[in-house]
Design a protein around this motif. Structure first.
Motif, short mmCIF file in Angstrom:
data_model
loop_
_atom_site.label_atom_id
_atom_site.label_comp_id
_atom_site.label_asym_id
_atom_site.label_seq_id
_atom_site.Cartn_x
_atom_site.Cartn_y
_atom_site.Cartn_z
N UNK A 10 -85.41 58.30 25.19
CA UNK A 10 -85.78 59.63 25.68
C UNK A 10 -85.74 60.65 24.56
N UNK A 11 -84.69 60.63 23.75
CA UNK A 11 -84.59 61.59 22.65
C UNK A 11 -85.74 61.42 21.66
N UNK A 12 -86.12 60.17 21.36
CA UNK A 12 -87.24 59.92 20.45
C UNK A 12 -88.55 60.44 21.04
N UNK A 13 -88.77 60.21 22.34
CA UNK A 13 -90.00 60.67 22.99
C UNK A 13 -90.06 62.20 23.00
N UNK A 14 -88.93 62.85 23.24
CA UNK A 14 -88.89 64.32 23.25
C UNK A 14 -89.18 64.85 21.85
N UNK A 15 -88.57 64.25 20.84
CA UNK A 15 -88.83 64.69 19.46
C UNK A 15 -90.30 64.57 19.11
N UNK A 16 -90.91 63.46 19.51
CA UNK A 16 -92.32 63.24 19.23
C UNK A 16 -93.19 64.27 19.96
N UNK A 17 -92.93 64.48 21.23
CA UNK A 17 -93.74 65.39 22.05
C UNK A 17 -93.63 66.83 21.57
N UNK A 18 -92.45 67.24 21.13
CA UNK A 18 -92.19 68.64 20.79
C UNK A 18 -92.21 68.91 19.29
N UNK A 19 -92.76 67.99 18.50
CA UNK A 19 -92.73 68.12 17.04
C UNK A 19 -93.36 69.42 16.55
N UNK A 20 -94.39 69.91 17.20
CA UNK A 20 -95.08 71.10 16.73
C UNK A 20 -94.50 72.42 17.24
N UNK A 21 -93.50 72.37 18.12
CA UNK A 21 -92.92 73.58 18.70
C UNK A 21 -91.78 74.09 17.83
N UNK A 22 -91.66 75.41 17.75
CA UNK A 22 -90.50 76.03 17.11
C UNK A 22 -89.43 76.19 18.19
N UNK A 23 -88.43 75.33 18.16
CA UNK A 23 -87.41 75.32 19.21
C UNK A 23 -86.02 75.30 18.61
N UNK A 28 -81.14 72.58 22.80
CA UNK A 28 -81.90 71.83 23.78
C UNK A 28 -81.24 70.47 24.03
N UNK A 29 -80.83 69.79 22.96
CA UNK A 29 -80.18 68.49 23.11
C UNK A 29 -78.87 68.62 23.88
#
Length: 190
Positions: A10-23, A28-29
């Motif tokens: 899940x953490x890897x999928x979230x990192x991949x999906x949100x790579x372009x966002x400034x967060x 969040x984690x």
């Protein structure tokens, strides 16, 4: 339909999906893992300790609040248990039908209702809680006692943040408007 995913997946999928966002990724984690941990702990305790006693998590929490605080007005039980008064009504009726709690009218205001454990409810909690606590220990077995205390302190800080500043923040975000009423998942037909 997706299969169950591990926390690492899940953490890897979230990192991949949100790579372009400034967060604020660390925050969040933290919040995501609070939610995920709460859900898996609740599910484990319901399935391992509470089910043999024919209790849901919600029913157990109501019993716990009454066991710790004694006879309590329903609105305070609902608040302590983190549920609506409507949900509490259904849960308390179920517990009352099993002889574990009793409802009574408030002595100074007939519109208010009090809940208390019965003698059977007290006995149930005295028998159940040691097993519940054993599973609490199992859940955090990978942590040292010091890490358990540090985790508890960190979570206490999260709770304190919201208790002290959450309402002010909500008012700020909603420009002073009250929150929208809660709705079920159903929407009116058009």
């Amino acid at each position: 339909m997706a299969a169950h995913r591990s926390i690492v997946e899940t953490e890897k999928a979230v990192q991949s999906k949100l790579a372009g966002f400034q967060l604020q990724r660390e925050q969040m984690a933290a919040v995501a893992n609070i939610h995920r941990a709460a859900a898996v702990v609740r599910q484990h305790l319901e399935n391992s300790v509470l089910r043999p006693w024919d209790l849901t998590w919600t029913g157990f929490v109501v019993l716990w609040v009454l066991w710790i605080w004694g006879e309590t007005e329903t609105r305070h039980v609902a608040e302590e248990a983190g549920m609506s008064k409507g949900t509490l009504t259904g849960v308390s009726r179920t517990l009352e039908s099993r002889g574990l709690v009793v409802r009574s009218t408030h002595p100074h205001d007939g519109r208010r209702v009090l809940l208390a454990l019965t003698a059977d409810g007290e006995r149930l909690m005295e028998q159940l809680f040691p097993a519940f606590n054993t599973e609490e220990a199992f859940v955090v077995a990978r942590l040292t006692s010091e890490e358990c205390l540090a985790l508890a302190d960190s979570l206490r800080s999260v709770v304190a943040q919201l208790e002290e500043l959450g309402e002010e923040r909500r008012m700020e975000l909603l420009d002073g408007a009250p929150p929208a009423p809660r709705r079920s998942g159903r929407r009116p037909r058009t």
